[in-house]
Enzyme design. Structure first.
Site, mmCIF file in Angstrom:
data_model
loop_
_atom_site.group_PDB
_atom_site.id
_atom_site.type_symbol
_atom_site.label_atom_id
_atom_site.label_comp_id
_atom_site.label_asym_id
_atom_site.label_seq_id
_atom_site.Cartn_x
_atom_site.Cartn_y
_atom_site.Cartn_z
ATOM 1 N N CYS A 2 0.833 -1.204 0.000
ATOM 2 C CA CYS A 2 0.000 0.000 0.000
ATOM 3 C C CYS A 2 0.867 1.254 0.000
ATOM 4 C CB CYS A 2 -0.952 0.047 1.176
ATOM 5 S SG CYS A 2 -2.025 -1.368 1.383
ATOM 6 N N ARG A 27 5.237 -0.609 -4.664
ATOM 7 C CA ARG A 27 4.965 -1.269 -3.390
ATOM 8 C C ARG A 27 3.930 -2.374 -3.534
ATOM 9 N NH1 ARG A 27 6.792 1.889 0.957
ATOM 10 N NH2 ARG A 27 5.227 1.030 2.363
ATOM 11 N N TRP A 73 -3.427 -2.597 -1.270
ATOM 12 C CA TRP A 73 -3.150 -4.019 -1.476
ATOM 13 C C TRP A 73 -4.090 -4.767 -0.556
ATOM 14 C CZ3 TRP A 73 -1.179 -8.328 1.194
ATOM 15 C CH2 TRP A 73 -0.667 -9.358 0.414
ATOM 16 N N ASN A 97 -2.619 2.445 5.726
ATOM 17 C CA ASN A 97 -1.774 1.280 5.448
ATOM 18 C C ASN A 97 -1.660 0.460 6.722
ATOM 19 O OD1 ASN A 97 -1.320 2.310 2.930
ATOM 20 N ND2 ASN A 97 0.801 2.919 3.316
ATOM 21 N N GLY A 98 -1.620 -0.860 6.578
ATOM 22 C CA GLY A 98 -1.445 -1.717 7.747
ATOM 23 C C GLY A 98 -2.667 -2.570 8.001
ATOM 24 N N GLU A 481 16.751 -18.861 -4.845
ATOM 25 C CA GLU A 481 16.477 -17.493 -5.275
ATOM 26 C C GLU A 481 16.090 -17.453 -6.749
ATOM 27 O OE1 GLU A 481 16.150 -13.289 -5.291
ATOM 28 O OE2 GLU A 481 15.890 -14.864 -3.797
ATOM 29 N N LYS A 485 12.520 -16.017 -8.171
ATOM 30 C CA LYS A 485 12.423 -14.963 -9.181
ATOM 31 C C LYS A 485 11.540 -15.409 -10.342
ATOM 32 C CE LYS A 485 14.463 -11.722 -7.301
ATOM 33 N NZ LYS A 485 13.843 -12.281 -6.094
ATOM 34 N N GLU A 488 7.890 -15.468 -9.252
ATOM 35 C CA GLU A 488 7.396 -14.131 -8.920
ATOM 36 C C GLU A 488 6.939 -13.366 -10.156
ATOM 37 O OE1 GLU A 488 9.436 -11.943 -5.176
ATOM 38 O OE2 GLU A 488 10.837 -12.567 -6.722
ATOM 39 N N HIS A 504 15.392 -38.441 -3.706
ATOM 40 C CA HIS A 504 14.523 -38.626 -2.549
ATOM 41 C C HIS A 504 13.128 -38.054 -2.788
ATOM 42 C CE1 HIS A 504 17.794 -40.169 -0.142
ATOM 43 N NE2 HIS A 504 18.545 -39.146 -0.527
ATOM 44 N N LYS A 603 5.934 -4.883 -2.617
ATOM 45 C CA LYS A 603 7.362 -4.689 -2.410
ATOM 46 C C LYS A 603 7.701 -4.623 -0.925
ATOM 47 C CE LYS A 603 11.590 -3.692 -3.701
ATOM 48 N NZ LYS A 603 12.416 -4.726 -4.354
#
Length: 608
Positions: A2, A27, A73, A97-98, A481, A485, A488, A504, A603
């Site tokens: 947000c 964000r 968001w 926000n929050g 990583e 990526k 995402e 395994h 973000k």
């Protein structure tokens, strides 16, 4: 997660609000809105991008000297115009926000008093709560202060009222918020980037602070109503730093900024610099003295940086290291040990889970704390005893790139500092490591020159629905990583495994439609990795191998090899991850996804 912009000025603030929201798009958000006062309260909302909101504002001919704006968001309630901010209560508008943890009890109490809720959000409860306080406290500032004292959870809010058109009120706890002091007005925002268009003079609000903004003044107060002074800073960011420039996307720009970002981060060892605990602050020699173990707390990409550091710390510094996902750490019973160095890693420095984990570790008596962060005035930096600022510069793309590699550089310095304190770093080794660190920007540039070959690979497997990433040792987290990526930004399902784990379970997934990406440095585990790759080929899997020079893995049908420019020893993960960043970026281009703003992601994750 947000974004908020608040403005009160002598000129029309609508363009400032909209441009501020554009700068906060990175964000992550799914709707946008604004409210302004020009005689009466006018609100516009859009369940879409800021560009759509700007069209609505233009069509309405909106103009005002005071306003608040927001990108949302979704947390409480689906993405929709009805749930988009601002929320209104009888001429009073709020952006937030929050997450308010006790909003349900507040909502029930307000409904019993006749308030009608039109959305599913926790934010609407804030608007009605503030309005209810005005019945007994006619001053808007005091009403906001009393209302926020009842809120549990995290918030950054901006408030306007038709009955009080010459000021805006803002407050924060847990979510970032700063003030901007301009020549023509006063401003507030979630991020400095939103305000560079009007000012570089900023005031970082502390947890619990409230501020009143007027056109030519501001004041900050504590929750008990007492005034407090906060230092004015001149931001080192420039407007150019957050512009796209010649690049197609911010992610591409930030991948190619990595040589400069690493050079800036390692500036203290340029030339004749040496390894020193003082890289981490004046108190570092005292804090590091007697450290017997390291605990790394982080989330997402930063967690992967911590996993790489575990290999470094144990093999080079000889110090046991545990790496934990911050969102899990404080919800289990752990055994605190006072001689532990707690390292928290965060790009934004506002990551809610990481900040909470840091506070939890400190409460348990582990007060030797170090923040590795990209934002100097962030909450995590202020909370930790020591800090290392990575100097990556603003990272706008949601998928982290240069923040990750600069974190690795910081953790490499930490490893070498602790090794030196423990007598495990000879003068010769120190000189070799320093040489390698200084050469990193040049080595990274050589990897970036492989982009055309990596782009060709991306074209070949971007149509796949699944991918498997393999690595061993300190390159296993790099495989993790790389998988993160890819999923995402391209939305290809990807998983990473330590290559020895193939037999395994994961080997059951391998066939001609499952591309397998392998990180193959020329290190002590290379021969083991080659055996694992043969297991993939024996099942018809197609291999894409990032191999160091000297790895001697031959290219053949179903085995594609890209040779990295040089083997880089301990720092090899830094080079290999850049190749994987480019692979994900170009796969996303082929698939046509929103590279910088992938769906459902944010973000700066400022809620649990």
């Amino acid at each position: 997660m947000c974004g908020i912009v608040t403005a009160i000025a002598t000129n029309n603030v609508v363009p400032v609000l909209l441009e501020g929201l554009r700068k906060l798009e990175y964000r992550g958000y799914d709707s946008a809105g604004l409210a302004v006062l020009s005689g009466e309260l006018t609100r516009l909302r859009s369940a879409g991008r800021v560009a759509e909101l700007a069209v609505l504002a233009d069509q309405a001919g909106l103009s005002a000297n005071i306003g608040i704006a927001h990108t949302r968001w979704a947390t409480h309630g689906v993405p929709s115009e009805r749930n988009a901010h601002p929320h209104i209560s009888a001429g009073l508008a709020v952006v937030h926000n929050g997450i308010i943890e006790n909003f349900e009890s507040i909502k029930l109490s307000l409904q019993a008093r006749g308030y009608v809720f039109e959305s599913e959000t926790d934010t609407e409860a804030i608007a009605h709560l503030i309005h209810s306080k005005l019945a007994t406290t006619p001053d808007l500032f005091d009403a906001v202060r009393l209302a926020t004292n009842e809120l549990m959870g995290a918030y950054a809010i901006g408030v306007l009222s038709e009955a009080d058109p010459f000021r805006a009120i803002v407050a924060r706890r847990g979510s970032p918020l700063l003030l901007g002091i301009g020549e023509d007005g006063m401003y507030a925002a979630s991020d400095t980037a939103a305000l560079l268009q009007v000012t570089r003079k900023v005031v970082y609000l502390e947890d619990g602070d409230l501020a009143e903004l007027r056109r030519d003044s501001y004041r900050v107060m504590l929750p008990d109503g007492s005034p407090v002074e906060r230092e004015v800073h001149i931001s080192s960011l420039s407007a150019d730093a957050v512009e796209l420039g010649q690049y197609r996307h911010y992610m591409q720009k930030e991948i190619f900024e990595q040589p400069q970002a690493l050079g800036n981060t390692l500036e203290m060892i340029a030339g004749g610099g040496s390894i020193s605990p003082l890289h981490f602050g004046a108190r570092a020699p005292e804090v590091f003295d007697g450290v017997r173990r390291v605990l790394v707390l982080a989330c997402g990409t930063s967690y992967h940086a911590g996993l790489v550091a575990r290999y470094w710390l144990e093999s080079v510094a000889g110090i046991p290291c545990t790496v934990e996902i911050a969102s899990e750490y404080r919800y289990r019973k752990s055994v605190p040990e006072a001689d532990t160095l707690v390292v928290v890693i965060s790009q934004s420095g506002e990551t809610a889970d990481t900040l909470a984990a840091l506070k939890h570790a400190s409460a348990l008596g582990m007060t030797r704390t170090l923040a590795v962060c990209n934002v100097p005035e962030s909450a995590i930096v202020r909370e930790a005893a020591l800090r290392f600022i990575t100097r990556a510069g603003p990272e706008i793309g949601v998928a982290s790139t240069k923040a990750f590699t600069t974190q690795l550089a910081a953790l490499a310095l930490l490893t070498l500092s602790l090794a030196k304190i423990n007598g495990r770093l000879s003068e010769t080794d120190e000189a070799d490591y320093l040489s390698a660190l200084r050469h990193l920007p040049v080595a990274i540039q050589k990897v970036l020159e492989l982009e055309p070959q990596i782009e060709a690979w991306a074209q070949r497997f971007a149509s796949k629905e699944h991918a498997l990433f393999l690595g061993r040792g300190r390159h296993w987290p790099i495989a993790m990583e790389g998988a993160l990526k890819l999923k995402e930004i391209s939305y290809i399902h990807a998983e990473a495994y330590a290559a020895g784990e193939l037999k395994h379970g994961p080997l059951a997934l391998v066939d001609k439609d499952m591309p397998v990406i392998a990180v193959a440095p020329a290190d002590e585990l290379l021969e083991k990795l080659k055996s694992n790759l043969q297991e993939v080929r024996a099942r018809g899997g197609e291999l894409y191998v990032f191999a160091d020079a000297g790895s001697e893995i031959p290219e053949s049908e179903g085995v594609h090899i890209l040779h990295m420019p040089e083997h880089y020893g301990m720092l090899s993960p830094v080079l290999h991850v850049i190749a994987l960043q480019l692979l994900s970026y170009h796969a996303a281009l082929v698939k046509g996804t929103d590279v910088d703003k992938p769906r459902n992601l944010a973000k700066s994750v400022t809620v649990e």
